[in-house]
Design an enzyme around this catalytic site. Sequence first.
Site: not given
Ligand code: HSE
Length: 351
Positions: A10, A151, A223, A227
């Site tokens: 949250f 998503e 990151d 992804k």
């Molecule tokens: N830190 C990530 C970015 C946040 O800059 O894309 C979203 O996943």
Amino acid sequence: MQLDVALLGFGNVGRSLGGLLLRKRDALQNDYGLTLRVVGISTGRHGQAIDPEGIDMEAALSLVNEGKTLAALHQGAEMADTPGFLAKVPAQLLFETIPTNPHDGQPAFAYLYGALERGIHVVTANKGPIAFGYQELTQLARRKKVGFLFESTVLGGSPVHALLREAFPGAEVKRIRGVLNSTTNYILDRMEQAGLEFDAALKQAQEIGVAETDPTLDIDGWDAAIKITILANVWMGAELVPADVDRTGIAEVSITDLRHQMDQDKRTRLVCEAWPGDDGKIKAKVAPQALPLDDLMTSLHGTDSLVQIETDTLPMTTLIDSGSGKQTTAYGMFVDMLNILRGRHDTSIKR
Ligand code: HSE
């Protein structure tokens, strides 16, 4: 129809989702005949609450925004921890937004596994469990005949997974290319456009709330690697973990390098790619690349991001995401919920 949901996490996204569920309450009722009840909220720092009759979301948001705990909203026996919450919450669907663990996806993976085993639909915005456990969680969801969608893990709430799921039946994904990390795009863009030094640009990215709590995860390309791992595993049948990605971040990129490239009509972006190698296995890479101005990636400014999908049937489809943030991430989760209710959640269509 009545749907009882629970929120695990949250923070920024979880609270935005709470606000969105409130704002869309009438539309859900009128357009979908759906009466939504939030029967549980579990937070990192403000305690947990379960109420089988439904928690007043406005009250929950006020309490947490005032720095108070949710204890006043809890009905029933004490709960010690998150597993206790998950074992007891009488929800049909769980929204999960706890912080991403980039090393192994835990403890979120275990939480989601447990919820699916209990026959609860799961919607997550958490990249960790998808990067490390997409196959296992999806197979479990299938066995349990529940929905499992994610998503908001890539491109905020922009519909990259829905696009692949819905618009490419029978196609084979040949290559995926993208700018998937907003923080590094913001930094490179500010350095190029405003001549900001790296540290100043990073500070701005932190101020607008797009950087990870530990910004080295953005800067060093973790990151982005997580992804592209997600996209490769879900849509190209790869079995990568983020450490398999050939990864270079932007820490070494200087203003002098960027200016030198700009003099040659090039712009630098942190590019993610996944493609089949000569051995047939999917490879993935994250690295800064100096791109000519006719490459769409050079048109990305600020926190924009982009995915390009090459398939055997459509040569190139591009999805650009602008203006994403906690609200759009929350909307991606809201859409996942509706897609699960509509039975539109099978990510196996491509394999
Ligand atoms: N830190 C990530 C970015 C946040 O800059 O894309 C979203 O996943």
